[in-house]
Design an enzyme around this catalytic site. Structure first.
Site, PDB file in Angstrom:
ATOM      1  N   ASP A   1      41.753  50.661  37.535  1.00 38.64           N
ATOM      2  CA  ASP A   1      42.747  49.595  37.480  1.00 38.64           C
ATOM      3  C   ASP A   1      44.101  50.147  37.937  1.00 38.64           C
ATOM      4  OD1 ASP A   1      42.883  46.662  35.787  1.00 38.64           O
ATOM      5  OD2 ASP A   1      44.787  47.650  36.263  1.00 38.64           O
ATOM      6  N   ILE A   2      44.813  49.343  38.741  1.00 38.08           N
ATOM      7  CA  ILE A   2      46.098  49.788  39.297  1.00 38.08           C
ATOM      8  C   ILE A   2      47.179  49.877  38.209  1.00 38.08           C
ATOM      9  CG2 ILE A   2      47.133  47.540  39.903  1.00 38.08           C
ATOM     10  CD1 ILE A   2      47.675  48.701  42.698  1.00 38.08           C
TER      11      ILE A   2
ATOM     12  N   HIS B   1      35.323  40.069  36.885  1.00 39.61           N
ATOM     13  CA  HIS B   1      35.388  41.524  36.729  1.00 39.61           C
ATOM     14  C   HIS B   1      35.363  41.856  35.247  1.00 39.61           C
ATOM     15  CE1 HIS B   1      39.395  39.771  36.911  1.00 39.61           C
ATOM     16  NE2 HIS B   1      39.774  40.683  36.041  1.00 39.61           N
TER      17      HIS B   1
ATOM     18  N   GLY C   1      44.533  35.579  30.057  1.00 39.34           N
ATOM     19  CA  GLY C   1      45.070  36.674  30.854  1.00 39.34           C
ATOM     20  C   GLY C   1      44.358  36.941  32.159  1.00 39.34           C
ATOM     21  N   GLN C   2      43.430  36.056  32.571  1.00 39.35           N
ATOM     22  CA  GLN C   2      42.790  36.293  33.878  1.00 39.35           C
ATOM     23  C   GLN C   2      43.820  36.070  34.975  1.00 39.35           C
ATOM     24  OE1 GLN C   2      39.275  33.926  34.800  1.00 39.35           O
ATOM     25  NE2 GLN C   2      38.782  35.208  36.572  1.00 39.35           N
ATOM     26  N   SER C   3      43.987  37.081  35.816  1.00 39.96           N
ATOM     27  CA  SER C   3      44.959  36.962  36.909  1.00 39.96           C
ATOM     28  C   SER C   3      44.289  37.072  38.272  1.00 39.96           C
ATOM     29  CB  SER C   3      46.046  38.034  36.769  1.00 39.96           C
ATOM     30  OG  SER C   3      45.471  39.314  36.800  1.00 39.96           O
TER      31      SER C   3
ATOM     32  N   HIS D   1      36.523  44.667  32.477  1.00 37.06           N
ATOM     33  CA  HIS D   1      37.393  45.806  32.179  1.00 37.06           C
ATOM     34  C   HIS D   1      36.619  46.780  31.279  1.00 37.06           C
ATOM     35  CE1 HIS D   1      41.288  43.754  33.312  1.00 37.06           C
ATOM     36  NE2 HIS D   1      40.548  42.693  33.091  1.00 37.06           N
TER      37      HIS D   1
ATOM     38  N   ASN E   1      38.234  38.561  30.800  1.00 37.80           N
ATOM     39  CA  ASN E   1      39.215  37.517  30.519  1.00 37.80           C
ATOM     40  C   ASN E   1      38.805  36.260  31.284  1.00 37.80           C
ATOM     41  OD1 ASN E   1      40.901  39.212  28.947  1.00 37.80           O
ATOM     42  ND2 ASN E   1      41.772  40.081  30.819  1.00 37.80           N
TER      43      ASN E   1
END
Ligand code: 5GP
Ligand code: ZN
Length: 114
Positions: free
Chosen positions: A30-31, A100, A93-95, A102, A87
């Site tokens: 994750d970035i 995907h 909080g899904q952006s 986590h 999410n």
């Protein structure tokens, strides 16, 4: 999907720190990590959200968890514990609207999550 971040990462158009890839799945760092280990396990198939899963995706989604298990082992998370999170929707909080998972570990995890 041309304008999807994770489709563009899957195709190599956008760079990422790849930790795993096969025909159906890939995993990246994750970035903006929220824990010492924060990986994203991502099906290559563009599935928008958990609500868009179909019966034919069952095997693919099962393989997400066998990959989570081996990545957790590789990152020495088995003894300390780790969390696998999806999410759904902006309220949770899904952006990025390409499903995907986590994989978070390497620090104590509180419950319930915020
Ligand atoms: P969500 O908020 O949708 O559950 O998770 C999306 C995740 O993707 C976030 O944790 C965010 O930090 C990560 N992310 C967003 N853009 C990028 C990117 O360009 N590269 C990587 N590796 N992760 C990203
Ligand atoms: Zn996509």
């Amino acid at each position: 999907m041309d304008n999807c971040l994770f489709c563009n990462i899957a195709s190599g158009e956008i760079d990422s720190e790849l930790v795993y890839s096969d025909e159906h799945l890939f995993a990246i760092k994750d970035i903006n990590p929220q824990a010492p280990t924060h990986l994203l396990i991502i099906p290559k198939k563009h599935i928008r959200t958990i609500m868009d899963i179909e019966d034919s995706d069952k095997e693919l989604l099962g393989s997400v968890y066998t990959l989570a298990k081996s990545l957790a082992q590789e990152n020495d998370l088995e003894a300390s514990g780790y969390r696998v999170v999806v999410n759904y929707g902006s309220g949770a909080g899904q952006s990025v609207f390409h499903i995907h998972f986590h994989l978070l570990g390497g620090r104590p995890m509180k419950w319930p999550p915020g």
